[in-house]
Design a protein around this motif. Structure first.
Motif, PDB file in Angstrom:
ATOM      1  N   ARG A   1      -1.167  14.414 -10.116  1.00 56.73           N
ATOM      2  CA  ARG A   1      -0.474  14.271 -11.407  1.00 56.73           C
ATOM      3  C   ARG A   1      -1.439  13.807 -12.487  1.00 56.73           C
ATOM      4  O   ARG A   1      -1.470  14.349 -13.603  1.00 56.73           O
ATOM      5  CB  ARG A   1       0.668  13.271 -11.268  1.00 56.73           C
ATOM      6  CG  ARG A   1       1.441  13.079 -12.564  1.00 56.73           C
ATOM      7  CD  ARG A   1       2.245  11.795 -12.598  1.00 56.73           C
ATOM      8  NE  ARG A   1       1.310  10.674 -12.524  1.00 56.73           N
ATOM      9  CZ  ARG A   1       1.640   9.463 -12.153  1.00 56.73           C
ATOM     10  NH1 ARG A   1       2.883   9.193 -11.765  1.00 56.73           N
ATOM     11  NH2 ARG A   1       0.768   8.480 -12.110  1.00 56.73           N
TER      12      ARG A   1
ATOM     13  N   GLU B   1       0.852  -1.185   0.000  1.00 57.10           N
ATOM     14  CA  GLU B   1       0.000   0.000   0.000  1.00 57.10           C
ATOM     15  C   GLU B   1       0.891   1.239   0.000  1.00 57.10           C
ATOM     16  O   GLU B   1       1.825   1.347   0.792  1.00 57.10           O
ATOM     17  CB  GLU B   1      -0.889  -0.014   1.246  1.00 57.10           C
ATOM     18  CG  GLU B   1      -1.889   1.097   1.315  1.00 57.10           C
ATOM     19  CD  GLU B   1      -3.076   0.888   0.393  1.00 57.10           C
ATOM     20  OE1 GLU B   1      -3.689   1.891   0.021  1.00 57.10           O
ATOM     21  OE2 GLU B   1      -3.365  -0.264   0.052  1.00 57.10           O
ATOM     22  N   LEU B   2       0.613   2.154  -0.912  1.00 56.25           N
ATOM     23  CA  LEU B   2       1.392   3.390  -0.979  1.00 56.25           C
ATOM     24  C   LEU B   2       0.982   4.323   0.150  1.00 56.25           C
ATOM     25  O   LEU B   2      -0.185   4.348   0.553  1.00 56.25           O
ATOM     26  CB  LEU B   2       1.166   4.085  -2.317  1.00 56.25           C
ATOM     27  CG  LEU B   2       1.711   3.367  -3.556  1.00 56.25           C
ATOM     28  CD1 LEU B   2       1.287   4.109  -4.814  1.00 56.25           C
ATOM     29  CD2 LEU B   2       3.214   3.249  -3.491  1.00 56.25           C
ATOM     30  N   PRO B   3       1.912   5.087   0.645  1.00 53.29           N
ATOM     31  CA  PRO B   3       1.562   6.078   1.678  1.00 53.29           C
ATOM     32  C   PRO B   3       0.554   7.097   1.129  1.00 53.29           C
ATOM     33  O   PRO B   3       0.476   7.333  -0.085  1.00 53.29           O
ATOM     34  CB  PRO B   3       2.894   6.756   2.006  1.00 53.29           C
ATOM     35  CG  PRO B   3       3.952   5.841   1.488  1.00 53.29           C
ATOM     36  CD  PRO B   3       3.338   5.062   0.382  1.00 53.29           C
TER      37      PRO B   3
ATOM     38  N   ASP C   1       0.402  10.354   1.216  1.00 52.01           N
ATOM     39  CA  ASP C   1       0.907  11.524   0.495  1.00 52.01           C
ATOM     40  C   ASP C   1       1.313  11.172  -0.932  1.00 52.01           C
ATOM     41  O   ASP C   1       1.099  11.951  -1.867  1.00 52.01           O
ATOM     42  CB  ASP C   1       2.062  12.181   1.256  1.00 52.01           C
ATOM     43  CG  ASP C   1       3.217  11.216   1.526  1.00 52.01           C
ATOM     44  OD1 ASP C   1       3.009   9.990   1.423  1.00 52.01           O
ATOM     45  OD2 ASP C   1       4.324  11.693   1.847  1.00 52.01           O
ATOM     46  N   ILE C   2       1.861   9.964  -1.133  1.00 53.48           N
ATOM     47  CA  ILE C   2       2.234   9.536  -2.485  1.00 53.48           C
ATOM     48  C   ILE C   2       0.979   9.319  -3.323  1.00 53.48           C
ATOM     49  O   ILE C   2       0.932   9.694  -4.503  1.00 53.48           O
ATOM     50  CB  ILE C   2       3.087   8.237  -2.439  1.00 53.48           C
ATOM     51  CG1 ILE C   2       4.345   8.430  -1.617  1.00 53.48           C
ATOM     52  CG2 ILE C   2       3.407   7.734  -3.833  1.00 53.48           C
ATOM     53  CD1 ILE C   2       5.321   9.416  -2.217  1.00 53.48           C
ATOM     54  N   MET C   3      -0.055   8.733  -2.726  1.00 52.36           N
ATOM     55  CA  MET C   3      -1.302   8.527  -3.459  1.00 52.36           C
ATOM     56  C   MET C   3      -1.924   9.867  -3.858  1.00 52.36           C
ATOM     57  O   MET C   3      -2.425  10.032  -4.968  1.00 52.36           O
ATOM     58  CB  MET C   3      -2.284   7.709  -2.609  1.00 52.36           C
ATOM     59  CG  MET C   3      -1.879   6.253  -2.465  1.00 52.36           C
ATOM     60  SD  MET C   3      -3.005   5.293  -1.447  1.00 52.36           S
ATOM     61  CE  MET C   3      -4.509   5.395  -2.351  1.00 52.36           C
TER      62      MET C   3
ATOM     63  N   LEU D   1      -0.328  12.759  -4.340  1.00 55.46           N
ATOM     64  CA  LEU D   1       0.482  13.333  -5.416  1.00 55.46           C
ATOM     65  C   LEU D   1       0.216  12.625  -6.743  1.00 55.46           C
ATOM     66  O   LEU D   1       0.188  13.263  -7.808  1.00 55.46           O
ATOM     67  CB  LEU D   1       1.961  13.262  -5.059  1.00 55.46           C
ATOM     68  CG  LEU D   1       2.430  14.201  -3.938  1.00 55.46           C
ATOM     69  CD1 LEU D   1       3.860  13.884  -3.535  1.00 55.46           C
ATOM     70  CD2 LEU D   1       2.311  15.646  -4.395  1.00 55.46           C
ATOM     71  N   THR D   2      -0.009  11.335  -6.714  1.00 59.11           N
ATOM     72  CA  THR D   2      -0.308  10.588  -7.939  1.00 59.11           C
ATOM     73  C   THR D   2      -1.642  11.046  -8.518  1.00 59.11           C
ATOM     74  O   THR D   2      -1.772  11.232  -9.739  1.00 59.11           O
ATOM     75  CB  THR D   2      -0.346   9.073  -7.647  1.00 59.11           C
ATOM     76  OG1 THR D   2       0.886   8.677  -7.057  1.00 59.11           O
ATOM     77  CG2 THR D   2      -0.570   8.267  -8.914  1.00 59.11           C
ATOM     78  N   GLU D   3      -2.641  11.247  -7.668  1.00 58.80           N
ATOM     79  CA  GLU D   3      -3.938  11.717  -8.141  1.00 58.80           C
ATOM     80  C   GLU D   3      -3.828  13.115  -8.740  1.00 58.80           C
ATOM     81  O   GLU D   3      -4.437  13.408  -9.776  1.00 58.80           O
ATOM     82  CB  GLU D   3      -4.942  11.714  -6.988  1.00 58.80           C
ATOM     83  CG  GLU D   3      -5.370  10.333  -6.559  1.00 58.80           C
ATOM     84  CD  GLU D   3      -6.293  10.378  -5.346  1.00 58.80           C
ATOM     85  OE1 GLU D   3      -6.828  11.463  -5.017  1.00 58.80           O
ATOM     86  OE2 GLU D   3      -6.475   9.306  -4.738  1.00 58.80           O
TER      87      GLU D   3
END
Length: 126
Positions: free
Chosen positions: A119, A107-109, A111-113, A115-117
């Motif tokens: 992007r 599972e991604l942290p 904050d990374i999720m 930032l991905t959204e």
């Protein structure tokens, strides 16, 4: 020193070896029975009867060297070694199948999720 011994004794390899020795000893009786009670009467009885011998152990040289027992022990060893080879081969094949399975995706942290959204949304706007 007792703690070190406990660590050594409970390590995976030592426990696996102990289990292997116990299973090997138990399996040895099965193989001995297979050879003495099944294979020898079926396969060797005609040859022993033709040689006018009642048992494989009766085969001797000079009346003292019992090479029949040696042949029987060698036969036992070959069968045990072959069966253990098949067991180890099966275990290794099972391990290879388990190792070939892909690792579960972590599972991604959060904050990374996030930032991905962001992007992905920016890519849609362009």
């Amino acid at each position: 020193m007792l703690k070190e011994f406990k660590t050594f004794a409970l390590r995976g390899n030592v426990v696996d070896l102990a289990v292997g020795v116990i299973i090997g000893a138990a399996f040895s009786t099965i193989v001995n029975s297979l050879i003495a009670d099944v294979l020898t009467p079926l396969l060797l009885k005609p040859a022993l009867d033709a040689a006018q011998l009642s048992k494989l152990e009766d085969l001797t040289i000079f009346g003292a060297v019992k090479y029949g027992k040696f042949i029987s022990a060698t036969f036992n060893f070959v069968i045990v070694a072959f069966v253990l080879f098949l067991i180890v081969k099966g275990i290794n094949a099972t391990k290879k199948k388990e190792e070939a399975k892909p690792a579960p995706i972590a599972e991604l942290p959060a904050d990374i999720m996030l930032l991905t959204e962001i992007r992905d949304l920016l890519k849609l706007k362009q």
